[in-house]
Scaffold this motif. Structure first.
Motif, PDB file in Angstrom:
ATOM      1  N   ASP A   1     -15.213  40.547  -5.619  1.00  0.00           N
ATOM      2  CA  ASP A   1     -16.131  40.508  -6.749  1.00  0.00           C
ATOM      3  C   ASP A   1     -17.102  39.332  -6.666  1.00  0.00           C
ATOM      4  O   ASP A   1     -18.075  39.276  -7.416  1.00  0.00           O
ATOM      5  CB  ASP A   1     -15.350  40.416  -8.074  1.00  0.00           C
ATOM      6  CG  ASP A   1     -14.651  41.717  -8.426  1.00  0.00           C
ATOM      7  OD1 ASP A   1     -15.069  42.771  -7.903  1.00  0.00           O
ATOM      8  OD2 ASP A   1     -13.680  41.688  -9.206  1.00  0.00           O
ATOM      9  N   ARG A   2     -16.836  38.392  -5.766  1.00  0.00           N
ATOM     10  CA  ARG A   2     -17.737  37.249  -5.610  1.00  0.00           C
ATOM     11  C   ARG A   2     -18.941  37.589  -4.737  1.00  0.00           C
ATOM     12  O   ARG A   2     -19.934  36.854  -4.729  1.00  0.00           O
ATOM     13  CB  ARG A   2     -16.987  36.056  -4.986  1.00  0.00           C
ATOM     14  CG  ARG A   2     -15.767  35.620  -5.776  1.00  0.00           C
ATOM     15  CD  ARG A   2     -15.054  34.461  -5.106  1.00  0.00           C
ATOM     16  NE  ARG A   2     -13.786  34.148  -5.772  1.00  0.00           N
ATOM     17  CZ  ARG A   2     -12.985  33.138  -5.424  1.00  0.00           C
ATOM     18  NH1 ARG A   2     -13.326  32.352  -4.413  1.00  0.00           N
ATOM     19  NH2 ARG A   2     -11.856  32.938  -6.076  1.00  0.00           N
ATOM     20  N   GLN A   3     -18.828  38.681  -4.003  1.00  0.00           N
ATOM     21  CA  GLN A   3     -19.907  39.067  -3.099  1.00  0.00           C
ATOM     22  C   GLN A   3     -21.062  39.694  -3.878  1.00  0.00           C
ATOM     23  O   GLN A   3     -20.938  40.048  -5.049  1.00  0.00           O
ATOM     24  CB  GLN A   3     -19.378  40.066  -2.052  1.00  0.00           C
ATOM     25  CG  GLN A   3     -18.135  39.596  -1.314  1.00  0.00           C
ATOM     26  CD  GLN A   3     -18.331  38.284  -0.605  1.00  0.00           C
ATOM     27  OE1 GLN A   3     -19.366  38.057   0.021  1.00  0.00           O
ATOM     28  NE2 GLN A   3     -17.332  37.409  -0.689  1.00  0.00           N
ATOM     29  N   GLY A   4     -22.197  39.860  -3.218  1.00  0.00           N
ATOM     30  CA  GLY A   4     -23.338  40.538  -3.816  1.00  0.00           C
ATOM     31  C   GLY A   4     -24.362  39.570  -4.375  1.00  0.00           C
ATOM     32  O   GLY A   4     -24.289  38.354  -4.193  1.00  0.00           O
ATOM     33  N   VAL A   5     -25.341  40.149  -5.046  1.00  0.00           N
ATOM     34  CA  VAL A   5     -26.474  39.395  -5.585  1.00  0.00           C
ATOM     35  C   VAL A   5     -26.166  38.952  -7.016  1.00  0.00           C
ATOM     36  O   VAL A   5     -25.785  39.762  -7.858  1.00  0.00           O
ATOM     37  CB  VAL A   5     -27.752  40.253  -5.554  1.00  0.00           C
ATOM     38  CG1 VAL A   5     -28.913  39.509  -6.187  1.00  0.00           C
ATOM     39  CG2 VAL A   5     -28.097  40.636  -4.117  1.00  0.00           C
ATOM     40  N   TRP A   6     -26.337  37.657  -7.283  1.00  0.00           N
ATOM     41  CA  TRP A   6     -26.124  37.092  -8.610  1.00  0.00           C
ATOM     42  C   TRP A   6     -27.435  36.533  -9.144  1.00  0.00           C
ATOM     43  O   TRP A   6     -28.276  36.074  -8.373  1.00  0.00           O
ATOM     44  CB  TRP A   6     -25.071  35.979  -8.562  1.00  0.00           C
ATOM     45  CG  TRP A   6     -23.681  36.482  -8.273  1.00  0.00           C
ATOM     46  CD1 TRP A   6     -23.205  36.956  -7.079  1.00  0.00           C
ATOM     47  CD2 TRP A   6     -22.603  36.575  -9.196  1.00  0.00           C
ATOM     48  NE1 TRP A   6     -21.903  37.335  -7.194  1.00  0.00           N
ATOM     49  CE2 TRP A   6     -21.487  37.108  -8.480  1.00  0.00           C
ATOM     50  CE3 TRP A   6     -22.442  36.255 -10.543  1.00  0.00           C
ATOM     51  CZ2 TRP A   6     -20.251  37.336  -9.083  1.00  0.00           C
ATOM     52  CZ3 TRP A   6     -21.207  36.466 -11.144  1.00  0.00           C
ATOM     53  CH2 TRP A   6     -20.126  37.009 -10.419  1.00  0.00           C
ATOM     54  N   GLN A   7     -27.599  36.603 -10.440  1.00  0.00           N
ATOM     55  CA  GLN A   7     -28.773  36.039 -11.077  1.00  0.00           C
ATOM     56  C   GLN A   7     -28.344  35.051 -12.155  1.00  0.00           C
ATOM     57  O   GLN A   7     -27.197  35.059 -12.593  1.00  0.00           O
ATOM     58  CB  GLN A   7     -29.651  37.140 -11.673  1.00  0.00           C
ATOM     59  CG  GLN A   7     -30.269  38.037 -10.596  1.00  0.00           C
ATOM     60  CD  GLN A   7     -31.147  39.127 -11.176  1.00  0.00           C
ATOM     61  OE1 GLN A   7     -30.994  39.496 -12.332  1.00  0.00           O
ATOM     62  NE2 GLN A   7     -32.055  39.645 -10.365  1.00  0.00           N
TER      63      GLN A   7
END
Length: 258
Positions: free
Chosen positions: A52-58
């Protein structure tokens, strides 16, 4: 020496924050005419699964260093699910859905949701600005003692909304006295009740039933043997001899009980 701040996530802090967040979200629910599932959780960021820490965060930035990191469009998806899922499933006519205003309504509801959350954390009205540039989560967020909280909900379909709140205000620490006050000075005025044990004896129920006023009961303690001093937890702490002083019964401590 540069000592980094250490944020202590106590149960009392979590309980107080949960109460404030629920109050803020109730205002949000009243304003937008809906209800969020009662699935609020507040945890350490270390509990966020690695996938869940992976991917694009804003980022939603606020005042005084407080901000919220959330996966791209997750707040909007969550608000859309809460606001419109039932209407879509039942095919009810809705002016927002029919007019194409749903994305605008969802965007405004998402901004209001984040601001209610930050206001609860900061304990004062709060404004937040959405930063569109995507980012990866910095590794220092997951170190022990970081001033970060993982606040999450599950929507009506069970899909989680994870928000990482950073830059938390450090809880006030109540002073217990002067910084250089010794341990002995700090506890010197505390009261501790002690009792002196004269001796013990074992009697049968029949013997107890026959006891009358004036009867003499022989104890297992000889006259010259020291008595035992116990604290209020019934723990032996001293040996002593009985006596008198200034017209009062007294004891003379002779050794520590180890």
């Amino acid at each position: 020496m540069d000592v980094r701040p250490f944020f202590l996530l106590s149960q009392s802090y979590i309980a107080g924050l949960q109460s404030r967040i629920r109050t803020g979200i109730q205002h949000w629910e009243s304003r937008w005419g809906t209800q969020i599932p009662n699935t609020l959780q507040i945890r350490s960021p270390q509990s966020l699964p690695s996938n869940d820490r992976q991917g694009v965060w804003q980022t939603w930035y606020g005042q005084a260093g407080l901000s919220v990191l959330v996966k791209s469009e997750d707040v909007e998806r969550f608000c859309d699910q809460v606001l419109f899922a039932d209407r879509r499933q039942t095919s009810l006519s809705d002016r927002h859905l029919e007019s194409g205003l749903a994305p605008l309504v969802v965007s405004q509801a998402a901004a209001d949701f984040v601001q209610q959350l930050l206001s609860a954390v900061r304990e004062q009205p709060y404004a937040a600005q959405h930063h569109e540039q995507p980012t990866a989560l910095p590794t220092e967020i997951f170190r022990a003692g970081a001033d970060v909280l993982l606040i999450s909900w599950a929507d009506t379909q069970g899909k989680p909304l994870n928000l990482l709140v950073t830059g938390l205000p450090t809880p006030a620490i109540r002073s217990l006295g002067r910084p250089n006050q010794s341990w002995r000075q700090a506890i010197g005025k505390q009261h501790l009740q002690v009792k002196v044990e004269l001796g013990q004896v074992e009697l049968t129920v029949g013997q107890i039933e026959t006891l009358r006023l004036g009867d003499v009961v022989k104890l297992d303690q000889s006259l010259d043997a020291p008595l035992l001093v116990r604290d209020d937890q019934d723990t032996p702490i001293f040996h002593c001899h009985p006596g008198t002083q200034h017209g009062h019964r007294a004891i003379s401590l002779i050794k520590l009980k180890v």
